[in-house]
Enzyme design. Structure first.
Site, PDB file in Angstrom:
ATOM      1  N   THR A  13      27.124 -38.196 -24.914  1.00 57.49           N
ATOM      2  CA  THR A  13      26.054 -37.721 -24.033  1.00 57.49           C
ATOM      3  C   THR A  13      25.098 -36.826 -24.817  1.00 57.49           C
ATOM      4  O   THR A  13      25.457 -36.244 -25.837  1.00 57.49           O
ATOM      5  CB  THR A  13      26.626 -36.958 -22.827  1.00 57.49           C
ATOM      6  N   THR A  16      20.261 -38.399 -28.095  1.00 52.82           N
ATOM      7  CA  THR A  16      19.003 -38.915 -28.642  1.00 52.82           C
ATOM      8  C   THR A  16      18.473 -38.054 -29.786  1.00 52.82           C
ATOM      9  O   THR A  16      17.455 -38.379 -30.388  1.00 52.82           O
ATOM     10  CB  THR A  16      17.925 -39.016 -27.543  1.00 52.82           C
ATOM     11  N   TYR A 154      24.742 -19.020 -21.121  1.00 56.83           N
ATOM     12  CA  TYR A 154      25.112 -20.099 -22.026  1.00 56.83           C
ATOM     13  C   TYR A 154      26.533 -19.888 -22.552  1.00 56.83           C
ATOM     14  O   TYR A 154      27.362 -20.801 -22.548  1.00 56.83           O
ATOM     15  CB  TYR A 154      24.122 -20.156 -23.189  1.00 56.83           C
TER      16      TYR A 154
END
Length: 264
Positions: A13, A16, A154
């Site tokens: 996942t 790109t 995060y």
């Protein structure tokens, strides 16, 4: 050591660009049939073109979906119902003061960084378990152990992945399916480069100077004293996905340049 993943299907996942694309390339070079995932068709197509020269490049394919949503995860599952290797790399980050992090910010980062992995692992682990072999990875961060004050949400989301991975490894104990987290440190991805360049403009220094300053000021315990390359992170991921890593599960595998101050 020769890693051969021929005959295995790997889903990566957020693949790109950056670490995700490096992992996808590494798996394809080892012979795996790789599924690239991203939100934009042109980005998916560009990533697939980079996989074409690899050993299994002809078998690489892409899925366009927003995996930060339940609908996007289901779209991937419907298109690719089975996988032998699942690398949950999708994640977002960004500096924000704790008192400015809204409920919506917390919700968004957990949907993308945590729940995407939960949803996909919940589906693909069942097939792996039934077949008696599988590899699941969650790309965490050294920030899971060294929670950064400048982006606390995060760090907390990555810490959650640590618990998720360890718990799922227990659920799948004795099944032939391994589950691990990978902990990169600062890595020279497109996003990190943009992050450093923005900081450099604010400080009035060059990007090269800012990268060095960032390490001194924010990650002073780094032992390699530089940003890692995506390929350096991917090398560990490919090994963890291999048959040779069959006794490595429930672990937090660090590729963070020695930032974490621990001998364990």
């Amino acid at each position: 050591m020769i890693i051969n993943l021929s005959g295995k299907t790997a889903i990566v996942t957020g693949s790109t660009g950056g670490i995700g694309l490096a992992i996808a390339k590494g798996l394809a070079e080892a012979g795996a049939s790789v599924v690239i995932c991203g939100r934009q068709q042109d980005h998916v197509d560009a990533a697939l073109n980079q996989l074409r020269p690899t050993q299994a490049g002809a078998q690489a394919r892409g899925v366009v979906a927003d995996l930060g949503t339940a609908e996007g995860c289901q779209a991937l599952i419907s298109t690719e119902p089975q996988a032998d290797i699942l690398v949950n790399n999708l994640g977002v980050y960004g500096a924000k003061a704790f008192f400015d992090i809204s409920d919506a910010d917390w919700e968004e980062i957990f949907q993308i960084n945590v729940l995407s992995g939960v949803r996909l692992a919940r589906h693909y682990a069942l097939g792996m378990q039934a077949r008696g072999w599988g590899r699941i990875q969650f790309i965490s961060s050294e920030s899971a152990l060294n929670i950064p004050s400048e982006m606390l949400h995060y760090g907390v989301s990555k810490a959650a992945l640590q618990g998720l991975s360890r718990g799922l490894a227990k659920v799948l104990a004795g099944s032939g399916v391994t589950v691990n987290t990978i902990l990169p440190g600062p890595t020279r991805t497109e996003g990190a480069i943009a992050f450093i360049e923005n900081m450099a403009r604010e400080r009035g220094v060059s990007a090269t100077e800012m990268e060095a300053l960032f390490l001194v000021e924010n990650r002073p315990s780094s032992l390699i004293r530089r940003f890692a390359s995506p390929e350096e992170v991917a090398n560990l991921c490919v090994y963890a996905a291999s048959p040779q890593a069959s006794a490595t599960t429930g672990s937090a595998l660090r590729v963070e340049g020695g930032i974490v101050e621990s001998i364990a």
